[in-house]
Design a protein around this motif. Structure first.
Motif, short mmCIF file in Angstrom:
data_model
loop_
_atom_site.label_atom_id
_atom_site.label_comp_id
_atom_site.label_asym_id
_atom_site.label_seq_id
_atom_site.Cartn_x
_atom_site.Cartn_y
_atom_site.Cartn_z
N ALA A 91 129.05 108.79 34.70
CA ALA A 91 127.92 108.89 35.57
C ALA A 91 128.31 109.81 36.90
N VAL A 92 129.52 109.50 37.34
CA VAL A 92 130.01 110.44 38.52
C VAL A 92 130.01 112.06 38.05
N GLU A 93 130.61 112.19 36.77
CA GLU A 93 130.56 113.60 36.56
C GLU A 93 129.21 114.10 36.29
N LEU A 94 128.02 113.22 35.73
CA LEU A 94 126.78 113.86 35.54
C LEU A 94 126.35 114.16 36.99
N GLN A 95 126.40 113.04 38.01
CA GLN A 95 125.93 113.45 39.21
C GLN A 95 126.36 114.74 39.83
N GLU A 96 127.88 115.00 39.71
CA GLU A 96 128.24 115.98 40.45
C GLU A 96 127.74 117.27 39.66
N ALA A 97 127.53 117.28 38.38
CA ALA A 97 127.15 118.45 37.69
C ALA A 97 125.68 118.75 38.05
N VAL A 98 124.84 117.75 38.37
CA VAL A 98 123.20 117.96 38.52
C VAL A 98 123.16 118.45 40.06
N LEU A 99 123.81 117.51 41.01
CA LEU A 99 123.34 117.91 42.67
C LEU A 99 124.08 119.03 42.81
N GLY A 131 114.95 109.08 44.16
CA GLY A 131 115.94 108.49 43.28
C GLY A 131 114.99 107.35 42.30
N LEU A 132 115.95 107.09 41.33
CA LEU A 132 115.40 106.24 40.17
C LEU A 132 115.84 104.82 40.44
N THR A 133 115.24 103.86 39.90
CA THR A 133 116.06 102.45 40.13
C THR A 133 117.19 102.29 39.07
N GLY A 134 117.96 101.34 39.24
CA GLY A 134 119.11 101.14 38.27
C GLY A 134 120.14 101.67 38.64
N HIS A 135 121.35 101.67 37.96
CA HIS A 135 122.76 102.08 38.03
C HIS A 135 123.47 102.60 36.85
N GLY A 136 124.40 103.34 36.88
CA GLY A 136 125.30 103.76 36.02
C GLY A 136 124.78 105.10 35.26
N VAL A 137 124.92 105.21 33.92
CA VAL A 137 124.87 106.27 33.19
C VAL A 137 123.21 106.31 33.09
N SER A 138 122.48 105.33 33.07
CA SER A 138 121.22 105.56 32.54
C SER A 138 120.40 105.88 33.90
N ALA A 139 120.73 105.51 35.08
CA ALA A 139 120.16 106.11 36.16
C ALA A 139 120.53 107.48 36.34
N THR A 140 121.69 107.96 36.23
CA THR A 140 121.92 109.25 36.47
C THR A 140 121.38 110.23 35.49
#
Length: 476
Positions: free
Chosen positions: A235-243, A296-305
């Motif tokens: 999730a962190v890697e995906l967030q860093e790759a997208v933002l 932002g979307l509801t939820g946490h983790g990989v599904s949210a990111t």
């Protein structure tokens, strides 16, 4: 008689009901059992004395196990629930099965006489009328893979005079499988030869099943923790790759006197494991205008990111295609409504035209942008818009705001301060706290300095979710 192990213990015991108190009580009880075992050591080799000593040995064995388990509990291992639906080779036991958990036996090697206690017949499920099993027939009740163990223990006892201490599984006549702990010793005659062998056998099936449940639950917990760590890393890697990986202020569009000075920052949740689906973004569009958005979307983790990455990618594509903010929100709503994993989201989307200094914007259940001018701030009046993914076919309004040189625009997600009744009754929410920063925004030389003001204001607060803030300063 108190145990010598506790001569250096403080007289005042720990408070009852704590793990330390249980550990201390277990240690004291073990010391008392040791004392009883020493007191019975001189009672001779009669059956009663051997029975008492063996029971003390068994009690010490289980108290040691209890002390080890309480030590693990003190170290932070989670409580283990009663195993539900745990596979077992035997049917569930009944209350009757627990009446005779410990039994004794004695095999006379000179007369071939065998003596079993009543409890041992119950443990083996053998009717007393059938008589006790001779030593050479005892192995026939065991699992085939456990028979060599019993043979080795009995041989060591009879030939070398070693005590018996081991476990094996038996199959009762009714088909039930039980695990027995056997402790025994040889009794020597005057010539030093083995005359009889006695043993105490205890049904430890439930204890072993509980230990297996503890072991399996701990293994399951470790697997879940490893999965959670892996998912969080993804999730962190995906967030860093997208933002956008901004490290300072950027200008949109780059070559216009009324361009935007833009900076943004993502404030993590208090619990770093709760990585959410919040985003921020700014783009220079092909027609010279600029896109500003947070959401932002509801939820946490990989599904949210991953959902955030999908929505942000669609938003960028539609903005590049020239779709206005209001219709763009409608398409995002349809995208979430038709996705494989439906989710709810909120967003604000702004399009800035530098030539006229006009901001066109739409929102979907999201806090309105805050406009700061000449040391004062206010929230823009929001057009109509419901949460993304909440209502199929929803229509989203669009508003316009004319900006002036030096204006500061602040967009933020709703996780800057935690929601809930504890923030009612006069305690300022995120928008009010941001509006109180108006003098600092007006004197700040850049958007990046404005972001620093926000992070200092909210860095020490408790946040249940991630929060994003984006600041745009209108060029002179």
């Amino acid at each position: 008689m108190p145990s010598h192990l506790y001569a250096d213990r403080p007289a005042q015991p720990p408070e009852p009901g704590t793990v330390d108190a249980l550990i201390s009580l277990t240690h004291r009880l073990r010391g008392d059992v040791d004392a009883v075992r020493r007191d019975t050591a001189g009672d001779g080799d009669d059956a009663r004395g051997r029975w008492q000593r063996a029971l003390c040995d068994l009690a010490v064995h289980h108290l040691d196990d209890l002390g080890e388990q309480l030590g693990q509990l003190k170290e932070g291992l989670p409580p283990v629930p009663e195993p539900a639906g745990l596979p077992s080779a035997a049917p569930e036991t009944t209350a009757e099965d627990h009446r005779g958990r410990v039994g004794s036996a004695e095999w006379n090697l000179l007369t071939d006489e065998v003596t079993w206690s009543e409890e041992l017949f119950e443990i083996f499920g053998r009717p007393p009328g059938a008589g006790p099993l001779p030593l050479d027939e005892l192995g026939s009740t065991l699992f085939s893979e456990d028979q060599p163990l019993l043979t080795a223990m009995v041989t060591d006892c009879l030939v070398d005079g070693k005590p018996i201490d081991g476990e094996f599984r038996i199959v009762r006549p009714d088909g039930r499988v039980r695990t027995l702990h056997m402790r025994g010793e040889p009794v020597l005659d005057s010539d030093g030869c083995t005359a009889t062998m006695w043993a105490v056998l205890r049904d430890v099936s439930e204890l072993r099943r509980s230990r297996r449940a503890v072991r399996e639950s701990q293994d399951s917990l470790r697997r879940r923790q490893e999965i959670a760590r892996t998912e969080h890393r993804l999730a962190v890697e995906l967030q860093e790759a997208v933002l956008p990986p901004w490290r300072g202020s950027l200008r949109f569009p780059r070559a216009h006197p009324s361009s935007l000075d833009v900076a943004a920052h993502c404030l993590p949740a208090t619990n770093r494991a709760l990585l959410g689906g919040d985003w921020y973004d700014a783009l220079e569009l092909p027609d010279g205008r600029s896109l500003l958005t947070v959401g932002g979307l509801t939820g946490h983790g990989v599904s949210a990111t991953s959902g955030m990455a999908m929505v942000l990618g669609a938003l960028r594509g539609m903005a590049m295609a020239g779709i206005e903010p209001g219709p763009l929100m409608g398409w995002l709503n349809q995208l979430l409504d038709n996705s494989v994993r439906p989710a709810l989201g909120s967003a604000v989307c702004c399009r800035y035209e530098p030539g006229r200094r006009v901001l066109s914007w739409a929102q979907a259940g999201h806090p309105a942008p805050l406009l700061f001018r000449h040391g004062r701030g206010r929230a823009l009046r929001p057009p109509e818009g419901v949460l993304l993914g909440a209502t199929p076919g929803a229509v989203y309004g669009q508003a316009e705001e004319r900006l002036e040189p030096g204006d500061v625009l602040v967009l933020h997600t709703d996780g800057l301060t935690p929601p809930g009744p504890e923030f009612a009754g006069g305690v300022p929410d995120a928008a009010e706290r941001l509006l109180a920063l108006a003098p600092g925004f007006s004197s700040a030389p850049s958007a990046r300095d404005c972001v620093r003001l926000v992070t200092r204001e909210f860095a020490g607060g408790e946040r249940e979710d991630d929060a994003c803030v984006l600041v745009a300063r209108i060029g002179d």
